[in-house]
Design a protein around this motif. Sequence first.
Motif, PDB file in Angstrom:
ATOM      1  N   LEU A   9     113.377  26.111  68.522  1.00  0.00           N
ATOM      2  CA  LEU A   9     112.356  25.938  67.501  1.00  0.00           C
ATOM      3  C   LEU A   9     113.178  25.274  66.353  1.00  0.00           C
ATOM      4  O   LEU A   9     114.508  24.979  66.180  1.00  0.00           O
ATOM      5  CB  LEU A   9     111.779  27.075  66.934  1.00  0.00           C
ATOM      6  CG  LEU A   9     112.890  28.362  66.214  1.00  0.00           C
ATOM      7  CD1 LEU A   9     111.897  29.128  65.461  1.00  0.00           C
ATOM      8  CD2 LEU A   9     113.485  29.109  66.982  1.00  0.00           C
ATOM      9  N   VAL A  11     113.673  25.185  62.523  1.00  0.00           N
ATOM     10  CA  VAL A  11     113.403  26.102  61.055  1.00  0.00           C
ATOM     11  C   VAL A  11     113.997  25.177  59.822  1.00  0.00           C
ATOM     12  O   VAL A  11     114.712  24.336  59.891  1.00  0.00           O
ATOM     13  CB  VAL A  11     114.539  27.307  61.192  1.00  0.00           C
ATOM     14  CG1 VAL A  11     113.906  28.142  62.212  1.00  0.00           C
ATOM     15  CG2 VAL A  11     115.809  27.019  61.145  1.00  0.00           C
ATOM     16  N   VAL A  26     112.213  33.757  70.077  1.00  0.00           N
ATOM     17  CA  VAL A  26     111.750  32.709  68.753  1.00  0.00           C
ATOM     18  C   VAL A  26     111.553  33.630  67.650  1.00  0.00           C
ATOM     19  O   VAL A  26     111.919  33.296  66.600  1.00  0.00           O
ATOM     20  CB  VAL A  26     110.303  32.095  69.174  1.00  0.00           C
ATOM     21  CG1 VAL A  26     109.901  31.435  68.060  1.00  0.00           C
ATOM     22  CG2 VAL A  26     110.824  31.161  70.299  1.00  0.00           C
ATOM     23  N   ASN A  27     111.018  34.867  67.545  1.00  0.00           N
ATOM     24  CA  ASN A  27     110.812  35.871  66.485  1.00  0.00           C
ATOM     25  C   ASN A  27     112.305  36.100  65.995  1.00  0.00           C
ATOM     26  O   ASN A  27     112.206  36.162  64.641  1.00  0.00           O
ATOM     27  CB  ASN A  27     110.025  36.752  66.747  1.00  0.00           C
ATOM     28  CG  ASN A  27     108.715  36.604  66.615  1.00  0.00           C
ATOM     29  OD1 ASN A  27     108.303  35.754  66.336  1.00  0.00           O
ATOM     30  ND2 ASN A  27     107.707  37.432  67.566  1.00  0.00           N
ATOM     31  N   ARG A  30     113.847  33.024  64.053  1.00  0.00           N
ATOM     32  CA  ARG A  30     113.320  32.624  63.074  1.00  0.00           C
ATOM     33  C   ARG A  30     113.607  33.763  61.767  1.00  0.00           C
ATOM     34  O   ARG A  30     113.839  33.471  60.571  1.00  0.00           O
ATOM     35  CB  ARG A  30     111.552  32.957  62.967  1.00  0.00           C
ATOM     36  CG  ARG A  30     110.878  31.693  63.355  1.00  0.00           C
ATOM     37  CD  ARG A  30     109.537  31.794  63.071  1.00  0.00           C
ATOM     38  NE  ARG A  30     108.716  30.687  64.016  1.00  0.00           N
ATOM     39  CZ  ARG A  30     108.065  30.840  65.176  1.00  0.00           C
ATOM     40  NH1 ARG A  30     107.902  31.854  65.732  1.00  0.00           N
ATOM     41  NH2 ARG A  30     107.718  29.706  65.506  1.00  0.00           N
ATOM     42  N   ALA A  33     116.800  32.857  60.577  1.00  0.00           N
ATOM     43  CA  ALA A  33     117.035  31.468  59.776  1.00  0.00           C
ATOM     44  C   ALA A  33     116.413  32.033  58.539  1.00  0.00           C
ATOM     45  O   ALA A  33     116.928  31.538  57.421  1.00  0.00           O
ATOM     46  CB  ALA A  33     116.218  30.684  60.420  1.00  0.00           C
ATOM     47  N   GLY A  34     115.618  32.981  58.171  1.00  0.00           N
ATOM     48  CA  GLY A  34     114.943  33.268  57.318  1.00  0.00           C
ATOM     49  C   GLY A  34     115.717  34.120  56.531  1.00  0.00           C
ATOM     50  O   GLY A  34     115.942  33.896  55.100  1.00  0.00           O
TER      51      GLY A  34
END
Length: 89
Positions: A9, A11, A26-27, A30, A33-34
């Motif tokens: 993915l 980001v 993927v979650n 994310r 990365a967040g």
Amino acid sequence: MQGDGKNRLTVDIYGQQYRLSGKASVNHMRMVAGFVNDKMNEIGKGNHRLDTAKIAVLTAVNIADEYFRLRTEYEALLKMLQEDANDPS
């Protein structure tokens, strides 16, 4: 997902696009990365004169510090659990 079993993915971290690839969901990617993005923004807001590379290094140092503190707490909890398990009373 490709045939190699990895999730991919794109980001956004501190205004830059990064392509991530890994076996984590993927979650999860994310979320990680967040977390990094939030930490970089937090440090960047308090240090307007720092360039992105220095903000990234300070972010890494802060995250490493948090990791080592949590690891120390985790090891202490494990030790307490083992002591309780070995206590015959």
